[in-house]
Design an enzyme around this catalytic site. Structure first.
Site, mmCIF file in Angstrom:
data_model
loop_
_atom_site.group_PDB
_atom_site.id
_atom_site.type_symbol
_atom_site.label_atom_id
_atom_site.label_comp_id
_atom_site.label_asym_id
_atom_site.label_seq_id
_atom_site.Cartn_x
_atom_site.Cartn_y
_atom_site.Cartn_z
ATOM 1 N N ASN A 102 15.218 22.442 -41.104
ATOM 2 C CA ASN A 102 15.165 21.620 -39.887
ATOM 3 C C ASN A 102 13.811 20.924 -39.660
ATOM 4 O O ASN A 102 13.722 19.980 -38.877
ATOM 5 C CB ASN A 102 15.528 22.445 -38.636
ATOM 6 C CG ASN A 102 17.016 22.710 -38.505
ATOM 7 O OD1 ASN A 102 17.440 23.706 -37.924
ATOM 8 N ND2 ASN A 102 17.849 21.815 -39.041
ATOM 9 N N ASP A 122 26.305 24.280 -34.089
ATOM 10 C CA ASP A 122 26.246 22.927 -34.650
ATOM 11 C C ASP A 122 26.950 21.941 -33.732
ATOM 12 O O ASP A 122 27.920 22.290 -33.061
ATOM 13 C CB ASP A 122 26.909 22.942 -36.044
ATOM 14 C CG ASP A 122 26.550 21.720 -36.860
ATOM 15 O OD1 ASP A 122 25.680 20.931 -36.432
ATOM 16 O OD2 ASP A 122 27.154 21.540 -37.933
HETATM 17 C C1 FPP Z 1 22.582 21.841 -34.697
HETATM 18 O O1 FPP Z 1 23.090 20.690 -34.073
HETATM 19 C C2 FPP Z 1 21.675 22.541 -33.814
HETATM 20 C C3 FPP Z 1 20.363 22.792 -34.060
HETATM 21 C C4 FPP Z 1 19.686 22.369 -35.297
HETATM 22 C C5 FPP Z 1 19.488 23.484 -33.081
HETATM 23 C C6 FPP Z 1 20.124 24.534 -32.255
HETATM 24 C C7 FPP Z 1 19.349 24.638 -31.004
HETATM 25 C C8 FPP Z 1 19.848 24.893 -29.781
HETATM 26 C C9 FPP Z 1 21.245 25.252 -29.566
HETATM 27 C C10 FPP Z 1 18.999 24.822 -28.543
HETATM 28 C C11 FPP Z 1 17.791 25.668 -28.509
HETATM 29 C C12 FPP Z 1 18.006 27.074 -28.946
HETATM 30 C C13 FPP Z 1 17.739 28.157 -28.183
HETATM 31 C C14 FPP Z 1 17.903 29.509 -28.760
HETATM 32 C C15 FPP Z 1 17.303 28.042 -26.807
HETATM 33 P P1 FPP Z 1 22.814 19.263 -34.726
HETATM 34 O O2 FPP Z 1 21.630 18.667 -34.046
HETATM 35 O O3 FPP Z 1 22.675 19.392 -36.209
HETATM 36 O O4 FPP Z 1 24.121 18.508 -34.376
HETATM 37 P P2 FPP Z 1 24.784 17.299 -35.191
HETATM 38 O O5 FPP Z 1 25.217 17.866 -36.506
HETATM 39 O O6 FPP Z 1 25.934 16.896 -34.335
HETATM 40 O O7 FPP Z 1 23.724 16.234 -35.322
#
Ligand code: FPP
Length: 246
Positions: free
Chosen positions: A63, A15
């Site tokens: 998501n 996250d």
């Molecule tokens: C949460 O951060 C993250 C995600 C919903 C996606 C996770 C994806 C990756 C780490 C990259 C791609 C994955 C792989 C396996 C290559 P957020 O966007 O919710 O962060 P925020 O809460 O700060 O907005």
């Protein structure tokens, strides 16, 4: 041999990509791109440290509600990651598995996933589990349906059923429960991730944003885990006694 205090299964809620990007005035997708780099670093460090299973919450059932361009960007990143990382998986003898309703993912991602899973299926020592279109409640509903079918067809006797009988229908069948669940970015929620499987897991909530996570942060979490006492319902004295007997 890694010390016995190394968790066999580490599961991570990645996250903070969005906040990482916002802090730098960058688009959210740039945060996810840096997040993918953190995945690479963490993956190598975890398996080097002796972890056998690493589960990453890469895309949840919720998501899809994100802006379409972000969803599309994440799918593109995943595709790119799979193509890039096949060599690393082969070199380090890591099998790829997924948990979640992957049949709803875009066709190109499904194709890449199927190819990578097939190409790495012979590796038995280490497993990278990607949670994709995953949600615990969806998983439990799917398992309940599969379980009911097993009862209806006579494969499962309902009156003798145990948790293990039910768990065989979860997406995680054959994967041991996580010993350690890490969530980055300072949020202290489970967000529908491995709810049943983490019944006895240790939890670490770190303020580090996911793109800043890597080898050092993982080692800090493993050190913290090694200091924890896992009792599984026993008393502290019983646990100490059991250690002394070995
Ligand atoms: C949460 O951060 C993250 C995600 C919903 C996606 C996770 C994806 C990756 C780490 C990259 C791609 C994955 C792989 C396996 C290559 P957020 O966007 O919710 O962060 P925020 O809460 O700060 O907005």
């Amino acid at each position: 041999m890694p010390p016995a205090t190394t968790p066999a299964h580490v599961a991570i809620i990645m996250d903070g990509n969005g906040r990482w990007a916002k802090q730098r005035g960058l688009p959210r997708l740039e945060g996810h791109r840096r997040g993918a780099k953190a995945v690479r670093a963490t993956l190598t460090a975890a398996f080097e440290a002796g972890v056998k299973y690493l589960t990453l919450y890469a895309f949840s059932v919720e998501n899809w509600k994100r802006p379409q361009d972000e969803v599309g960007g994440l799918m593109g990143l995943l595709n790119y990651f799979l193509k890039q990382e096949l060599k690393t998986l082969q070199k380090n003898k890591i099998a790829l598995r997924t948990i979640g309703r992957t049949d709803a993912l875009p066709a190109d991602v499904r194709k890449e996933l199927a190819a990578t899973i097939k190409a790495t299926a012979h590796h038995k020592e280490r497993t990278l589990v990607l949670a994709l279109n995953y949600g615990s409640r969806t998983e439990i509903a799917d398992a309940a349906r599969a379980y009911a079918e097993a009862v209806a067809s006579g494969k499962q006797k309902n009156d003798e059923a145990s948790w293990d009988d039910f768990a065989r229908h979860l997406y995680t069948a054959g994967i041991p429960d996580p010993d350690l669940v890490i969530r980055t970015s300072g949020e202290t929620r489970i967000s529908n991730f491995l709810l049943m499987q983490s019944a006895y897991a240790e939890f670490i909530f770190t303020p580090v944003l996911w793109p800043d996570f890597g080898k050092d942060e993982l080692h800090a979490c493993l050190a913290e885990y090694a200091r924890r006492e896992r009792r599984f319902g026993r008393t502290s004295e019983q646990v100490a006694g059991a250690k002394g007997e070995k």
